[in-house]
Write a protein that holds these residues in place. Structure first.
Motif, short mmCIF file in Angstrom:
data_model
loop_
_atom_site.label_atom_id
_atom_site.label_comp_id
_atom_site.label_asym_id
_atom_site.label_seq_id
_atom_site.Cartn_x
_atom_site.Cartn_y
_atom_site.Cartn_z
N PRO A 1 0.80 -1.24 0.00
CA PRO A 1 0.00 0.00 0.00
C PRO A 1 0.83 1.28 0.00
CG PRO A 1 -0.08 -1.09 2.14
CD PRO A 1 0.60 -2.03 1.22
N PHE A 2 2.08 1.20 0.50
CA PHE A 2 2.92 2.39 0.57
C PHE A 2 4.34 2.06 0.07
CE2 PHE A 2 0.04 2.54 4.31
CZ PHE A 2 -0.80 3.55 3.85
N PRO A 3 5.02 3.03 -0.56
CA PRO A 3 6.40 2.79 -1.03
C PRO A 3 7.34 2.41 0.11
CG PRO A 3 5.52 4.83 -1.97
CD PRO A 3 4.54 4.37 -0.93
N GLN A 4 7.06 2.90 1.32
CA GLN A 4 7.94 2.60 2.46
C GLN A 4 7.85 1.14 2.89
OE1 GLN A 4 5.78 5.10 2.24
NE2 GLN A 4 6.56 7.01 3.11
N ILE A 5 6.76 0.45 2.51
CA ILE A 5 6.60 -0.96 2.85
C ILE A 5 7.14 -1.79 1.70
CG2 ILE A 5 4.92 -2.78 3.40
CD1 ILE A 5 3.18 -0.71 4.71
N LYS A 6 8.27 -2.44 1.90
CA LYS A 6 8.95 -3.15 0.82
C LYS A 6 8.41 -4.55 0.60
CE LYS A 6 11.64 0.39 0.36
NZ LYS A 6 11.45 1.32 -0.78
N LEU B 1 3.34 3.70 17.94
CA LEU B 1 3.37 2.35 18.50
C LEU B 1 3.52 2.39 20.02
CD1 LEU B 1 5.76 0.63 15.93
CD2 LEU B 1 3.35 0.07 16.26
N ASP B 2 4.25 3.36 20.54
CA ASP B 2 4.52 3.41 21.98
C ASP B 2 3.24 3.52 22.80
OD1 ASP B 2 7.21 3.28 21.39
OD2 ASP B 2 7.44 5.47 21.32
N LYS B 3 2.29 4.30 22.31
CA LYS B 3 1.05 4.50 23.05
C LYS B 3 0.04 3.38 22.80
CE LYS B 3 1.39 9.55 23.09
NZ LYS B 3 0.72 10.82 22.70
N ASN B 4 0.26 2.57 21.77
CA ASN B 4 -0.73 1.56 21.39
C ASN B 4 -0.09 0.18 21.22
OD1 ASN B 4 -3.22 3.40 20.62
ND2 ASN B 4 -1.40 4.35 19.73
N ARG B 5 0.93 -0.12 22.03
CA ARG B 5 1.72 -1.32 21.82
C ARG B 5 0.90 -2.60 21.98
NH1 ARG B 5 6.64 -1.99 20.64
NH2 ARG B 5 7.11 0.19 20.94
N LEU C 1 -2.64 -3.18 14.06
CA LEU C 1 -1.53 -2.23 14.12
C LEU C 1 -0.24 -3.03 14.25
CD1 LEU C 1 -0.57 0.73 14.37
CD2 LEU C 1 -0.76 0.45 16.85
N LEU C 2 0.67 -2.84 13.29
CA LEU C 2 1.90 -3.60 13.28
C LEU C 2 3.08 -2.70 12.97
CD1 LEU C 2 0.74 -6.70 11.19
CD2 LEU C 2 1.16 -6.64 13.64
N PRO C 3 4.25 -2.99 13.54
CA PRO C 3 5.45 -2.24 13.18
C PRO C 3 5.97 -2.67 11.82
CG PRO C 3 5.99 -3.96 14.76
CD PRO C 3 4.49 -3.99 14.59
N VAL C 4 6.49 -1.72 11.05
CA VAL C 4 7.08 -1.99 9.75
C VAL C 4 8.48 -1.40 9.73
CG1 VAL C 4 6.94 -1.58 7.27
CG2 VAL C 4 4.86 -1.97 8.57
N ALA D 1 4.64 2.67 11.93
CA ALA D 1 3.46 1.95 12.38
C ALA D 1 2.51 1.82 11.20
CB ALA D 1 2.78 2.72 13.52
N HIS D 2 2.04 0.60 10.96
CA HIS D 2 1.11 0.35 9.86
C HIS D 2 -0.24 -0.05 10.46
CE1 HIS D 2 -0.27 -2.41 6.34
NE2 HIS D 2 -0.82 -1.21 6.26
N PHE D 3 -1.22 0.82 10.28
CA PHE D 3 -2.58 0.54 10.76
C PHE D 3 -3.45 0.13 9.58
CE2 PHE D 3 -6.98 1.93 11.32
CZ PHE D 3 -7.32 1.24 12.47
N ARG D 4 -4.21 -0.93 9.76
CA ARG D 4 -5.17 -1.38 8.75
C ARG D 4 -6.52 -1.56 9.43
NH1 ARG D 4 -3.24 -6.29 7.64
NH2 ARG D 4 -4.84 -7.43 8.79
N GLY D 5 -7.54 -0.84 8.93
CA GLY D 5 -8.85 -0.93 9.57
C GLY D 5 -9.98 -1.05 8.57
N ARG D 6 -10.96 -1.87 8.91
CA ARG D 6 -12.18 -1.96 8.09
C ARG D 6 -13.19 -0.99 8.66
NH1 ARG D 6 -15.11 -7.65 7.68
NH2 ARG D 6 -15.78 -7.06 9.79
N ILE D 7 -13.60 -0.02 7.85
CA ILE D 7 -14.47 1.04 8.31
C ILE D 7 -15.87 0.50 8.58
CG2 ILE D 7 -15.42 3.32 7.75
CD1 ILE D 7 -13.02 3.70 5.86
#
Length: 301
Positions: free
Chosen positions: A44-49, A185-189, A206-209, A217-223
């Motif tokens: 989904p993002f260039p930063q995620i390889k 991530l620190d507040k939502n570990r 919520l997962l670290p990348v 932090a990579h958040f994925r949510g179903r609205i």
């Protein structure tokens, strides 16, 4: 035998591999750009390889029957190149599912296997199918000996031999991906996968990348239904857990699920009882659908 499979859900991909291993000539028709259905993977993002789940990658037993046979379903997944493991993060689900088993799955090895095999992929949308005692004619695709149709595929009509119109219900689910700064991530570990997640997201993870020495932090949510017609920024601002100041990138996906109406399903099942060429696949519950594939481990005329 020439066999046509419609769609590219995990169940269809496993079945394609099963039939291909039996030396059948297998063709898959998919209207979407990407394969994998609800287990689709992407970047989904260039930063995620590396490839990550776009919609979901948790396989959860949803009934006593599925719980009892969960290991049997996993055995079939493993045999056909789908990796699974216990999640390294906390998983929270609502009752009564808390007592049922679950696994984190990775469909990428199966997708690679399918693409390397002699399985033909055609990107097209099928609307009409004509069935006779001799063969199956699929508009714009060709002639086949057998066809497998998932209950979730929105085919408008089938001629068996007279026309049978099929009705479907369509559900649009909206999935929001957010790339956030590491300090989120620190507040939502302890918040990693939860269903439900909040009033805004009925499912969230919520997962670290880590990439190029940086952690995000990579958040994925179903609205949730209440918010899915809102604009993305309004959705974000409605969720107090997420701070817009920490968002680096955002991307929204829409997944369409189609369900054959009970009336159409009954009509179709009655029509195909005497026609062995059409196979209707269950797709309502994933574990149950995988277990149904055992009957095709030896598929003959």
């Amino acid at each position: 035998m020439k066999i046509l499979l419609i769609g590219s859900s995990p169940v269809i991909l496993i079945l394609a591999n099963i039939l291909n291993n039996q030396s059948h000539e297998v063709t898959i028709v998919e209207s979407r750009r990407n394969i994998g259905g609800a287990w689709r993977i992407g970047k989904p993002f260039p930063q995620i390889k590396s490839l990550v789940p776009i919609y979901n990658n948790i396989m959860l037993a949803c009934s006593e029957y599925e719980a009892i046979n969960f290991k049997k379903a996993l055995n079939l997944l493993e045999k056909h190149h789908i990796k699974y493991e216990s999640p390294e993060y906390n998983v929270k689900v609502e009752k009564p599912f808390t007592k049922f088993p679950y696994k984190k799955v990775n469909i990428e090895p199966l997708v690679n296997q399918i693409q390397n095999n002699n399985i033909l992929f055609i990107r097209n949308h099928i609307e009409n199918i004509k069935v006779s005692d001799e063969s199956i004619e699929v508009e714009k695709i060709g002639s086949f000996d057998y066809i497998f149709i998932p209950e979730s595929i929105p085919i408008k009509s089938i001629y068996i031999p007279s026309r049978l119109d099929l009705k479907h219900t369509h559900i649009y689910s909206h999935h929001l991906h957010l790339l956030l700064t590491e300090d989120f991530l620190d507040k939502n570990r302890n918040t990693f996968f939860s269903e439900p997640f909040s009033k805004v997201f009925d499912r969230g993870s919520l997962l670290p990348v880590k990439t190029n020495g940086q952690t995000f932090a990579h958040f994925r949510g179903r609205i949730s239904r209440e918010f899915k017609n809102q604009k993305t920024l309004d959705v974000i601002n409605s969720c107090p857990i997420i701070s817009s100041r920490k968002i680096i990138s955002k991307k929204r996906y829409i997944y369409i699920s189609s369900y054959l109406s009970d009336e159409s399903k009954n009509k179709l099942e009655n029509k195909i009882k005497k026609l062995n060429r059409i196979k209707l696949l269950k797709t309502g519950q994933l574990v149950e659908s995988v277990l149904e594939l055992y009957k095709y481990l030896s598929f003959k005329k």
